[in-house]
Every structure is written in C-alpha cells, then in structure tokens.
Design an enzyme around this catalytic site. Structure first.
Site, PDB file in Angstrom:
ATOM      1  N   LEU A  66       0.818  -1.207   0.000  1.00  0.00           N
ATOM      2  CA  LEU A  66       0.000   0.000   0.000  1.00  0.00           C
ATOM      3  C   LEU A  66       0.857   1.265   0.000  1.00  0.00           C
ATOM      4  O   LEU A  66       0.422   2.315  -0.467  1.00  0.00           O
ATOM      5  CB  LEU A  66      -0.934  -0.005   1.217  1.00  0.00           C
ATOM      6  CG  LEU A  66      -1.920  -1.194   1.259  1.00  0.00           C
ATOM      7  CD1 LEU A  66      -2.733  -1.152   2.547  1.00  0.00           C
ATOM      8  CD2 LEU A  66      -2.835  -1.176   0.052  1.00  0.00           C
ATOM      9  N   ASP A  67       2.070   1.175   0.517  1.00  0.00           N
ATOM     10  CA  ASP A  67       3.015   2.299   0.485  1.00  0.00           C
ATOM     11  C   ASP A  67       4.221   1.850  -0.341  1.00  0.00           C
ATOM     12  O   ASP A  67       5.109   1.178   0.158  1.00  0.00           O
ATOM     13  CB  ASP A  67       3.439   2.689   1.897  1.00  0.00           C
ATOM     14  CG  ASP A  67       4.221   4.006   1.921  1.00  0.00           C
ATOM     15  OD1 ASP A  67       4.525   4.529   0.829  1.00  0.00           O
ATOM     16  OD2 ASP A  67       4.531   4.498   3.016  1.00  0.00           O
ATOM     17  N   PHE A  68       4.228   2.245  -1.618  1.00  0.00           N
ATOM     18  CA  PHE A  68       5.221   1.735  -2.563  1.00  0.00           C
ATOM     19  C   PHE A  68       6.338   2.741  -2.823  1.00  0.00           C
ATOM     20  O   PHE A  68       7.121   2.583  -3.737  1.00  0.00           O
ATOM     21  CB  PHE A  68       4.529   1.400  -3.898  1.00  0.00           C
ATOM     22  CG  PHE A  68       5.184   0.289  -4.666  1.00  0.00           C
ATOM     23  CD1 PHE A  68       4.696  -1.001  -4.576  1.00  0.00           C
ATOM     24  CD2 PHE A  68       6.274   0.522  -5.476  1.00  0.00           C
ATOM     25  CE1 PHE A  68       5.288  -2.039  -5.291  1.00  0.00           C
ATOM     26  CE2 PHE A  68       6.872  -0.506  -6.197  1.00  0.00           C
ATOM     27  CZ  PHE A  68       6.378  -1.787  -6.098  1.00  0.00           C
TER      28      PHE A  68
END
Length: 278
Positions: A66-68
């Site tokens: 979700l946090d790339f």
C-alpha cells in the site's frame, strides 16, 4: 529481504511484539540513483520486476504494498529489496459491479472487472505495477539509456504505465539484449594510436566524468579495448586509460581513464594504454 532471525516479546504493554533481524541495505535515494550508470539502474529495475512477480504469486496469494514509495526499499549488492512490510495486504477489494473496482492515481485511473466471486480481479497486482511505473521505471529507465535499446525500453515503460503486466514481463525477455546489444556496442575505427603497457597502472592523474563508478575519477565500463579507445578519444583531457580485472554485473570491463601518464607503476592485474603523441 533476507530474514536472519526473529523473536516475539512484550513491549510497552503491547503483547506479541515481533522483532526481526534482517540483512543490512543502503537507503534508496532517487537523486543518487540518477547519477549512477544506466547499467546499474537497469539492474535495480530488473530486481523490481522480479519482486512484482513474486508479490503477484506469493504463497499467501497476491500481495499489494500500500506504500510503494522509494523510502520502503533498500539497495543490497546492487539489487532492490523491500524492507518495510507493515503496509502489505493480501486482501482483494470486494465488489458487486465493475464500478466498485475503480482505482485512482494522480495521473491515471483504472477500472477492473468484478469477478463472480465478488472480488476485484488482479487489483493488488495492478496497484503494485502502476506504482512501480510512477515511482521507479519512469525515472530510472529512459534517462541516458543506450540508443540501441531506447525503442524497446519505451514500449516496456509505456506498457507498464498502462498497467499491462505482460509488457512489464518483457523485462525477462529484454535482459539478454543488455548482454548483447549493450555490451557489444559498435564502435568506430580509431585514428589515434595507443601504446600498450602490460602489468602497469597509473595511480594518479584522475579527472571526473559522468557517469562514473568512482566519485573521484573517471571509471567506466567497456566491452573491449576499442570501446575504451573511443571513449578516451571523446574526452580532450584523456591521455591514457587502464584496463582492470574487474567487471560489472553484465560482464563489461571496468576501465580508469587518465589525464596523463607521467607516473606508471607495476601492477600484474592491470594493463595501461598510453596515447601516442607526435
């Protein structure tokens, strides 16, 4: 990311706290990466493609990060590895129609099909793919890429930006061409003559060039001596170059380019070429 060990413990009244011991990596700084050779940046992108494939087919199912953003990754021996899994998820969004599978990004939106099981098809994989494109591929791949590889690179980057996983998979087919087209670069016949000095090295007389594998000198990779001669001829300050016994990950030889040859020292692992002047 390589896991060396882990343990459970209570911490600050929070039960079952997990502590992990992992390999040490270097923080990923995009500005620094843009100053490295294209060859190294391609290697990072190739390792990212392998990660995307693993996330899409992991033992737990399709996993999305979700946090790339780059801060979630590190570089280990030239390879990109994810280090923060706090925001990883294996849940595919539920839906009743295709409109429920709408994905919104700053520059692009996607609508995925809703399966008969009531799940958005391949949403995790699509999110990872597009984030890889907008945070990594679009910056690292086109910048100073070899001319012979740019048409195919453009197709791959565009396919990734369109969320086409098959276009990204072409990286695995594209990799051998790095070892052929890129390494076996066509060079022009040189007019300048060079004197070969075996088992010799020039310790000083450095000048800076870009991109270089050495921050205080001009250290570049070449396919053969002819390419080294072409590079030296292209720099007005280059008067000699030294072939080392070191190679890059694609097999190209590392060469130091020098601005003079006044002080030559014995070195059994190197060969020096000195420009012949009238």
């Amino acid at each position: 990311f390589q896991l060396y060990g882990y343990c459970y413990q209570d911490s600050n009244d929070i039960p079952d706290t997990l502590t992990t011991i992992t390999e040490l990596g270097s923080p990923l700084e995009m500005i620094q990466l843009l100053q490295t050779s294209w060859e190294d940046r391609f290697r990072i992108c190739l390792s990212l493609v392998r990660l995307l494939h693993y996330l899409a087919h992991s033992p737990l199912g399709s996993v999305t990060l979700l946090d790339f953003r780059p801060r979630q990754f590190v570089i280990v021996d030239g390879e990109l590895k994810v280090t923060d899994l706090d925001d990883a998820s294996i849940e595919e969004s539920s839906c009743t129609s295709n409109s429920d599978c709408f994905m919104e990004f700053p520059a692009r939106n996607f609508t995925l099909p809703c399966s008969i099981e009531g799940r958005c098809q391949s949403m995790n994989e699509k999110r990872n793919l597009y984030n890889a494109y907008r945070f990594f591929f679009t910056y690292l791949l086109p910048h100073s890429a070899p001319t012979s590889l740019r048409p195919l690179l453009d197709k791959i980057v565009n396919a990734t930006g369109n969320g086409n996983k098959h276009g990204t998979a072409k990286f695995f087919l594209f990799y051998p061409s790095v070892n052929s087209e890129f390494t076996q670069k066509c060079v022009k016949s040189a007019n300048t003559k060079y004197r070969r000095v075996p088992e010799a090295f020039i310790p000083d007389e450095n000048y800076r060039c870009w991109p270089s594998y050495h921050h205080k000198g001009c250290l570049l990779s070449v396919f053969d001596v002819n390419e080294a001669i072409e590079i030296c001829d292209s720099y007005s300050q280059c008067k000699a170059f030294v072939l080392t016994n070191q190679t890059t990950w694609t097999g190209r030889q590392l060469v130091f380019f020098k601005m003079a040859s006044n002080h030559i020292m014995p070195d059994p692992d190197k060969i020096t070429y000195v420009k012949v002047t009238d």
